[in-house]
Design an enzyme around this catalytic site. Structure first.
Site, mmCIF file in Angstrom:
data_model
loop_
_atom_site.group_PDB
_atom_site.id
_atom_site.type_symbol
_atom_site.label_atom_id
_atom_site.label_comp_id
_atom_site.label_asym_id
_atom_site.label_seq_id
_atom_site.Cartn_x
_atom_site.Cartn_y
_atom_site.Cartn_z
ATOM 1 N N GLY A 72 0.808 -1.209 0.000
ATOM 2 C CA GLY A 72 0.000 0.000 0.000
ATOM 3 C C GLY A 72 0.845 1.264 0.000
ATOM 4 N N ASN A 152 -8.423 3.720 8.455
ATOM 5 C CA ASN A 152 -7.920 2.522 9.128
ATOM 6 C C ASN A 152 -8.218 2.514 10.625
ATOM 7 O OD1 ASN A 152 -5.984 4.649 8.415
ATOM 8 N ND2 ASN A 152 -4.642 3.630 9.864
ATOM 9 N N THR A 238 11.927 -7.518 -11.162
ATOM 10 C CA THR A 238 11.374 -8.857 -11.393
ATOM 11 C C THR A 238 10.151 -9.077 -10.514
ATOM 12 O OG1 THR A 238 13.540 -9.699 -11.993
ATOM 13 C CG2 THR A 238 11.902 -11.330 -11.291
ATOM 14 N N CYS A 326 0.607 6.412 24.217
ATOM 15 C CA CYS A 326 1.626 5.617 24.882
ATOM 16 C C CYS A 326 2.041 4.401 24.086
ATOM 17 C CB CYS A 326 1.134 5.185 26.248
ATOM 18 S SG CYS A 326 1.141 6.550 27.390
HETATM 19 C C1 LIG Z 1 -5.101 3.155 4.924
HETATM 20 C C2 LIG Z 1 -3.766 2.503 4.747
HETATM 21 N N1 LIG Z 1 -2.939 2.911 3.764
HETATM 22 C C3 LIG Z 1 -1.734 2.348 3.575
HETATM 23 C C4 LIG Z 1 -1.279 1.316 4.370
HETATM 24 C C5 LIG Z 1 0.087 0.751 4.131
HETATM 25 O O1 LIG Z 1 0.049 -0.463 3.456
HETATM 26 P P1 LIG Z 1 1.322 -1.405 3.434
HETATM 27 O O2 LIG Z 1 1.514 -1.882 4.822
HETATM 28 O O3 LIG Z 1 0.962 -2.522 2.497
HETATM 29 O O4 LIG Z 1 2.472 -0.625 2.919
HETATM 30 C C6 LIG Z 1 -2.110 0.866 5.410
HETATM 31 C C7 LIG Z 1 -1.681 -0.231 6.303
HETATM 32 O O5 LIG Z 1 -1.144 -0.059 7.378
HETATM 33 C C8 LIG Z 1 -3.372 1.479 5.611
HETATM 34 O O6 LIG Z 1 -4.181 1.093 6.604
#
Ligand SMILES: Cc1ncc(COP(=O)(O)O)c(C=O)c1O
Ligand code: FES
Lengths: 400, 336
Positions: A72, A152, A238, A326
């Site tokens: 991501g 998230n 690759t 924390c």
């Molecule tokens: C909203 C969001 N974007 C990006 C990421 C990053 O993805 P990755 O851990 O595959 O680099 C995360 C994961 O932690 C995420 O929750």
């Protein structure tokens, strides 16, 4: 005591059938997909199948709209840098205050090095985007608008389709970080105007270190990583064949289970949430209750500190996470909760429970069994609790 | 998660001496809920012997905060006040078999609470009551004395350590200059007293503020810190609010360098913006009052829930942002 894993927004267990699908690509089928010989061809075929499986999950019109990346984070970076480079006359980026660091840190860096002006759009107390501020920031100077599909920490869903239309109206590119949304909510890129979309394998029971950037056909694009001609020259290196095959398999399974995610898994989440609110005074749900991922539950507990709750949960075999300062090593609570203006009295005690299709009713029971006791114990320790003890019912936070 | 020792875990899961102490005759309270940790230490001191017969604590905080508080009570029971006053935060950390470096502030909190409780017993004013000017870090309500004590006791020589031990500087970092000056001053004293080698001592300018700021931002999840202080536009007059109300704008307030606004106009806009925000702050139990506008620096007085905690850094950046949006000029908002 079997552990209860409720931290699926952090990462998910790789499903055994996904592991099984990947294994041959470490052993017999070790070839390089670019090679002309039989070893390569075998792998090439498997990668094609995998690409189709991911295409189906995204409802993409063409399989070559998918560019594999190392996750991501790389997908997000690729989208941002590509947009800035493709539209050199435009130097502004619009994003939100609640994005993942994979977006925010890149924007901070671009701003600091003078390469882009960043608009960070705020949210309200439920985590909903400030549409007026967004509208005001749009102009023909904007190269990229990037808003996450789902948050998230709270699971709050942004209306990305409408946001994308607004961006297109001023000629900006629109990217969405859909890392948390893919596999949890139906996505159909065919009928969308979104230009780019990031996803990550390890959030949908696939392997870590693999992800993809969907790039709509015809979208201007500049690669982040140059070298060989893999991925049609859009991402050199690759191919990570085992991981790509794993992601394909995970995507196929996610599509199969999409309905379950929004019915059974959602019901588990709702039962936990209702149970917590019934059993524990002075707590409230963070995020947009009406428009939220089906698997995410983020609860703020007043007068206790999140890390202390997590330590107790961990001892009871329950894994969750917290927006508390924390646990992260920082001294201030999560940027998402602060952007939502959750008072510090509650932000410090916010806990996220995130489900997956592997969770069961027993998992919910386990949490509901132990959590009230943990809260009671910690609140008894708290110098702030004693005073409110007598009238917890009267507690009416203005922000709930 | 953190690398806690077994003893920390034990004192967290099974805290000793937790709860209120009805017969307490010495009480020390430090921290605040908004800062992420707070400790109320209650002691029962035998007046004739000054022996601490019993000690209890109530703590809001993370695992190491609770463990440190409990350890503190174990350490002080049976000691005389004089003996207790000799204890340092390191004694608490040692008792627990060590604390992660980022968590040392938990032991300092214990130390501070003990000092406060003993002062309370003796009817002295504890110097931690944040009287005007003494407060160094507004975000975490840390006064100069606390920084001095932590630096001295733990031989701290970097700004990062000061933040780890006291939390000061863990937020907006407008307190950077003050922290730096305090650290350099105490280190110099320590060198003079032979407690520290000359080359170890912190020297003013020894840390690049930009580096610390960047680090703090990263730790805090990428929230923008206030802008670097910009030199005020030449000859920007100092006007206080009551002056504005009573006298016409001074002639020097002709269209200034900044955005072609007259000083008076600018102040009016700043005033309006802050007035607009006050109802929201009041909702959260805080308040904010405009004190002065000096060039592009806006001085405000925070009160209620905004004071002495991280709320202030959020409030400050919020005001800064509103001002930038409404007036279109970058302002630096400083709590006074
Ligand atoms: C909203 C969001 N974007 C990006 C990421 C990053 O993805 P990755 O851990 O595959 O680099 C995360 C994961 O932690 C995420 O929750
Ligand atoms: S961090 Fe010290 S005043 Fe904000």
């Amino acid at each position: 005591m079997t552990p209860v894993y409720l931290d699926n927004n952090a990462t998910t267990r790789v499903e055994p059938s996904v592991v099984a699908a990947m294994l041959p690509f470490f052993t017999e089928q070790f070839g390089n997909a670019s090679s002309i010989h039989a070893f390569g061809a075998e792998v090439g075929g498997a990668l094609k199948t995998a690409r189709r499986e991911l295409q189906a999950l995204l409802g993409a019109e063409h399989d070559h709209e998918i560019v594999y990346t190392a996750g991501g984070t790389e997908s997000d970076s690729t989208a941002i840098f590509s947009a800035l480079e493709s539209l050199p006359d435009r130097t502004e980026i619009i994003t939100s205050k609640v994005e993942h660091p994979a977006i925010l840190a890149v924007c901070d860096h671009l701003e600091k090095t003078g390469r882009a002006r960043i608009h960070r759009i705020g949210v309200d107390k439920a985590g909903r985007l400030d549409l007026d501020a967004y509208r005001a920031a749009l102009s023909d100077k904007v190269a990229l608008v990037t808003f996450m599909w789902a948050n998230n920490e709270t699971g709050t869903i942004f209306p990305v389709e409408g946001l994308a239309e607004m961006a297109k109206a001023v000629g900006a590119l629109f990217h969405t970080d859909a890392v948390q949304a893919v596999g949890k909510v139906p996505i159909d890129m065919k009928s969308s105007v979104i230009d780019m979309l990031s996803l990550s394998g390890h959030k949908l029971h696939g392997p870590k270190g693999i992800g993809a950037l969907y790039v709509r056909r015809g979208t201007r694009f500049k690669p982040l990583i140059r070298g060989g001609h893999q991925e049609r020259g859009r991402r050199a290196g690759t191919e990570n064949a085992p991981a790509i095959v794993g992601l394909g398999k995970a995507a196929a399974l996610a599509l199969q289970h999409m309905e379950e995610e929004n019915t059974r898994v959602k019901a588990l989440r709702d039962r936990l949430e209702a149970g917590i609110q019934q059993r524990i005074p002075n707590c409230f749900v963070n995020g947009d209750k009406d428009d939220r991922l089906p698997n995410t539950c983020n609860v703020a507990f007043e007068y206790v500190e999140g890390e202390a709750i997590l330590l107790h949960l961990n001892r009871a075999g329950i894994a969750a996470s917290s927006g508390s300062a924390c646990t992260s090593g920082s001294l201030e609570p999560s940027h998402v909760l602060r952007a939502m203006d959750i008072p510090f009295t509650a932000a410090h005690g916010s806990i996220r429970f995130s489900f997956s299709r592997e969770n069961t009713d027993q998992d919910v029971d386990r949490v509901l069994d132990v959590l009230p006791g943990i809260l009671e114990k910690l609140r008894d320790l708290s110098p702030f609790w004693a005073g409110t003890n007598e009238t917890p019912k009267a507690f009416k936070p203005v922000y709930a | 998660m953190w690398d806690y020792t077994d003893k920390v875990k034990d004192y967290f899961f099974n805290p000793k001496n937790a709860g209120a102490l009805a017969e307490a005759n010495a009480v020390g309270e430090v921290g605040a809920i908004s800062c992420g940790d707070a400790l109320k230490l209650m002691l029962k001191v035998v007046p004739e012997t000054e022996i601490i017969e019993d000690a209890r604590f109530q703590t809001f905080g993370c695992g190491s905060a609770i463990a440190s508080s409990s350890a503190l009570t174990e350490l002080v029971i049976g000691k005389t006040l004089t003996e207790a006053l000799e204890m340092t935060n390191q004694d608490i950390a040692d008792f627990l078999g060590g604390l992660p470096p980022e968590k040392m502030h938990c032991s300092v909190m214990g130390y501070e609470a003990l000092q406060a409780a003993i002062a309370n017993y003796r009817g002295e004013e504890w110097h931690d009551d944040h009287e005007e000017g003494a407060l160094l870090c507004k975000c975490f309500g840390v006064d100069e004395g606390m920084v001095e004590r932590a630096v001295r006791m733990n031989k701290l020589t970097t700004i990062e350590q000061v933040t780890a031990f006291t939390k000061a500087g863990g937020g907006c970092l407008t307190c950077f200059d003050g922290l730096e000056a305090c650290l350099a001053k105490v280190n110099a004293e320590m060198v003079a007293e032979g407690l520290l080698a000359e080359h170890e001592a912190y020297r003013l300018g020894g840390t690049s503020q930009a580096v610390v700021k960047q680090k703090a931002r990263e730790m805090r999840g990428f929230v923008k810190a206030p802008e670097e202080p910009k030199p005020a536009p030449a000859a920007a007059p100092m006007i206080s609010l009551d002056q504005i109300a009573l006298v016409p704008p001074p002639s020097s307030a002709a269209p200034s360098a900044s955005g072609g606004l007259t000083m008076l106009k600018k102040i009016r806009l700043v005033e309006e913006t802050i007035e607009e925000m006050r109802p929201y702050l009041r909702q959260d139990g805080g308040d904010c009052e405009l004190i002065d506008v000096d060039g592009n620096t806006v001085k405000v007085k925070l009160s209620g829930a905004c004071v002495g905690c991280q709320m202030s850094s959020v409030t400050i950046s919020g005001i800064q942002e509103r001002l930038a949006v409404k007036i279109g000029l970058p302002f630096r908002v400083v709590p006074v």
